[in-house]
Design an enzyme around this catalytic site. Structure first.
Site, short mmCIF file in Angstrom:
data_model
loop_
_atom_site.label_atom_id
_atom_site.label_comp_id
_atom_site.label_asym_id
_atom_site.label_seq_id
_atom_site.Cartn_x
_atom_site.Cartn_y
_atom_site.Cartn_z
N TYR A 121 -14.46 10.41 -1.43
CA TYR A 121 -13.40 9.97 -2.37
C TYR A 121 -13.38 10.82 -3.64
O TYR A 121 -12.39 10.80 -4.37
CB TYR A 121 -13.57 8.50 -2.74
CG TYR A 121 -12.97 7.55 -1.73
CD1 TYR A 121 -11.60 7.35 -1.67
CD2 TYR A 121 -13.76 6.86 -0.83
CE1 TYR A 121 -11.03 6.49 -0.75
CE2 TYR A 121 -13.22 5.99 0.10
CZ TYR A 121 -11.84 5.81 0.14
OH TYR A 121 -11.29 4.96 1.06
N HIS A 181 -16.42 4.18 -4.57
CA HIS A 181 -15.54 5.32 -4.27
C HIS A 181 -15.67 6.40 -5.34
O HIS A 181 -14.69 7.10 -5.65
CB HIS A 181 -14.06 4.88 -4.12
CG HIS A 181 -13.82 4.06 -2.88
ND1 HIS A 181 -12.57 3.63 -2.48
CD2 HIS A 181 -14.69 3.57 -1.95
CE1 HIS A 181 -12.68 2.94 -1.36
NE2 HIS A 181 -13.96 2.87 -1.02
N ASN A 240 -10.55 -4.37 -1.23
CA ASN A 240 -10.33 -3.28 -2.18
C ASN A 240 -9.32 -3.66 -3.26
O ASN A 240 -8.60 -4.62 -3.11
CB ASN A 240 -9.79 -2.06 -1.39
CG ASN A 240 -10.91 -1.13 -0.99
OD1 ASN A 240 -11.90 -1.02 -1.68
ND2 ASN A 240 -10.71 -0.46 0.12
N ARG A 281 -0.71 7.85 3.95
CA ARG A 281 -1.73 7.21 4.80
C ARG A 281 -1.26 5.82 5.27
O ARG A 281 -1.50 5.42 6.41
CB ARG A 281 -3.04 7.11 4.02
CG ARG A 281 -4.19 6.49 4.78
CD ARG A 281 -4.69 7.35 5.92
NE ARG A 281 -5.65 6.61 6.74
CZ ARG A 281 -5.95 6.90 8.00
NH1 ARG A 281 -5.37 7.92 8.61
NH2 ARG A 281 -6.82 6.18 8.66
N ARG A 293 0.85 -1.21 0.00
CA ARG A 293 0.00 0.00 0.00
C ARG A 293 0.88 1.25 0.00
O ARG A 293 0.61 2.23 -0.68
CB ARG A 293 -0.93 0.01 1.23
CG ARG A 293 -1.73 1.29 1.34
CD ARG A 293 -2.68 1.29 2.54
NE ARG A 293 -3.45 2.52 2.58
CZ ARG A 293 -4.43 2.79 3.44
NH1 ARG A 293 -4.75 1.90 4.35
NH2 ARG A 293 -5.07 3.93 3.40
N CYS A 310 -19.06 -1.58 0.29
CA CYS A 310 -18.09 -0.59 0.77
C CYS A 310 -18.71 0.15 1.93
O CYS A 310 -19.91 0.41 1.94
CB CYS A 310 -17.78 0.39 -0.36
SG CYS A 310 -16.91 1.87 0.18
N ASP A 311 -17.87 0.51 2.90
CA ASP A 311 -18.42 1.17 4.09
C ASP A 311 -18.28 2.69 4.08
O ASP A 311 -18.67 3.35 5.03
CB ASP A 311 -17.79 0.58 5.36
CG ASP A 311 -16.28 0.77 5.38
OD1 ASP A 311 -15.74 1.47 4.50
OD2 ASP A 311 -15.64 0.23 6.29
C1 G6P Z 1 -12.99 3.46 3.95
C2 G6P Z 1 -13.20 2.80 2.62
C3 G6P Z 1 -12.41 1.54 2.52
C4 G6P Z 1 -10.96 1.80 2.82
C5 G6P Z 1 -10.79 2.52 4.14
C6 G6P Z 1 -9.35 2.95 4.30
O1 G6P Z 1 -13.53 2.67 4.94
O2 G6P Z 1 -14.54 2.51 2.33
O3 G6P Z 1 -12.57 1.03 1.23
O4 G6P Z 1 -10.24 0.60 2.87
O5 G6P Z 1 -11.60 3.65 4.19
O6 G6P Z 1 -9.14 3.44 5.57
P1 G6P Z 1 -7.67 3.62 6.15
O7 G6P Z 1 -7.93 4.06 7.52
O8 G6P Z 1 -6.98 2.28 6.06
O9 G6P Z 1 -7.00 4.66 5.30
MN MN Z 2 -14.57 1.31 0.38
#
Ligand code: G6P
Ligand code: MN
Length: 437
Positions: free
Chosen positions: A261, A199, A146, A281, A92, A169-170
């Site tokens: 997003y 997104h 993802n 991030r 990542r 997706c949340d």
């Molecule tokens: C949200 C998105 C997810 C993503 C996450 C990343 O929940 O819907 O798809 O993986 O954010 O969060 P992070 O805290 O890992 O940057």
């Molecule tokens: Mn997502």
């Protein structure tokens, strides 16, 4: 009674998901619960915590295991909850840093980073679906992994008639959680109307229990304020920044309320300027959440009880368990799902994997009609859709040119020489993860 397996058991999100499962035990009768991961050491810490949690909060579960063995994990499963991260956080970090080196947005799911992550995830995810189907042909496979848009497009091509493979997706749900604090209500009492791609979408309405649309109130709030009320649980810096940018988007362009997003596509220059190319991030997550969650789990394991520990439910765990519950109890609740368009959004192609509200019941997912969408959104969506399809084409055709076309089409990149330079760096960084393009 159900058998449920969490795939990606070693995730930092698993603990909270397990906590939600325990809270839902009356609606969710479980016989066997399993965690599966390829990282044995990571998962073991979650697994040992889970043993304590289940003993204290859901002792009716007959069998709990954590394993790296697919047969053990996937045999006789009713639900597989998927939350894998291909390449882990180390990759990542590369997905985010390589584009930034070329002054392009560095984000794990949007732009070139999401493209790289997508090509890594497709083969891993398809292999898992095949393995699950081999041992449990009728299991519901609910996917968070993802980049969900790319996973959805790829799996639609390989498993076209699989009605029990559902992508979710949340993020819109997390936004609704924040909106509910503005409205003084709870997320569960709000019903979203929303359209777009994963997104890459917009809220069009937010109905409360009386049928009143509360979105205009959110709209006014965002026009005047940019930080959430102090009662909100989402006050960490990253959420505050995200909401500030949401307010900017709403003030700049009149229209529907965008998914947060959208900032990466509508403000790519500003995002690059704000980013630190040496600390992204992924670094924040590795230094923050990873350490915090695992040290909390270790503490619980040492004490031998979850009493007094700060473990909380989260949107990620809540939403997927609410969905599972709606399926097994035939609740017909509305969820946002990534599903084949088939005319729901009238003026975009019928085979697009779109994110829209759907009824969820014992027969699966039934999309609600969205109707035609205005030109601005249609234009944005069609270009992004072409990017998504070309990304998946690049994987299946082993094609450098498909990959290049995908990146050129992406709003976070646009310039052909830039797309080429990023692609070449990504190819090098993903050696051993990607097919040869
Ligand atoms: C949200 C998105 C997810 C993503 C996450 C990343 O929940 O819907 O798809 O993986 O954010 O969060 P992070 O805290 O890992 O940057
Ligand atoms: Mn997502």
């Amino acid at each position: 009674k159900l058998n449920i397996t969490i795939v990606g058991g070693g995730s930092t999100y698993t603990a909270a998901m397990l906590k939600t499962i325990c809270d839902y035990k009356d609606k969710l009768p479980i016989r066997k619960l399993a965690l599966y991961d390829i990282d044995e050491k990571r998962q073991e810490r979650v697994g040992k915590f889970a043993e304590i949690l289940i003993k204290e909060r859901y002792p009716e579960i007959e069998t709990f295991i954590y394993t790296t063995d697919k047969k053990e994990a996937f045999e006789d499963v009713d639900f597989a909850l998927m939350q894998i991260r291909s390449g882990g956080l180390k990759m990542r970090e590369k997905d985010e840093k390589i584009p930034l080196k070329h002054q392009a947005v560095g984000q794990e799911t949007c732009g070139a980073g999401g493209f790289a992550y997508g090509i890594r995830t497709i083969p891993d995810f398809i292999e898992l679906v095949n393995d699950i189907r081999k041992y449990s042909p009728n299991a519901w496979i609910i996917n968070y992994s993802n980049p969900a848009a790319i996973v959805a497009e790829a799996t639609k091509r390989v498993f076209p008639d699989d009605k029990r493979l559902i992508n979710i997706c949340d993020m819109p749900i997390a936004m609704m959680e924040a909106f509910s604090t503005v409205l003084g209500t709870t997320r569960q009492k709000l019903s979203p109307r929303y359209f777009g791609l994963n997104h890459f979408g917009w809220f069009t309405a937010l109905y409360d229990e009386t049928g009143k649309d509360r979105l205009p109130e959110i709209y006014s709030f965002l026009k005047e304020k940019e930080i959430l009320p102090s009662e909100s649980e989402m006050l960490d810096q990253s959420w505050q920044d995200t909401f500030k940018q949401l307010a900017v988007m709403v003030r700049d362009i009149d229209g529907y309320i965008p998914n947060t997003y959208m900032q990466y596509y509508l403000y790519p220059t500003k995002i690059v300027e704000k980013s630190n190319p040496n600390y992204t991030r992924a670094n924040e997550v590795m230094d923050g959440r990873e350490k915090r969650v695992f040290s909390m789990l270790d503490e619980i394991i040492e004490k031998g009880t979850i009493e007094g520990s700060p473990i909380q439910n989260g949107v990620h765990g809540d939403y997927i368990i609410e969905l599972v519950t709606s399926i097994i109890n035939n609740e017909n609740k509305i969820f946002l799902i990534i599903t084949e368009n088939k005319g729901a959004i009238e003026n975009i192609s019928s085979d697009a994997m779109v994110e829209i509200p759907c009824l969820v019941n014992a027969n699966g997912v039934e999309p609600l009609r969205v109707g035609p969408i205005p030109t601005f959104y249609k234009g944005l969506i069609e270009a992004q859709l072409a990017y998504e399809k070309l990304t998946v084409d690049a994987y299946f055709n082993n094609s450098y040119n498909d990959a290049l076309q995908a990146l050129v089409l992406n709003r976070t990149i646009v310039d052909t020489p830039k797309a080429k330079a990023i692609l070449n760096d990504l190819i090098e960084a993903n050696e051993g993860h990607w097919p040869t393009l």
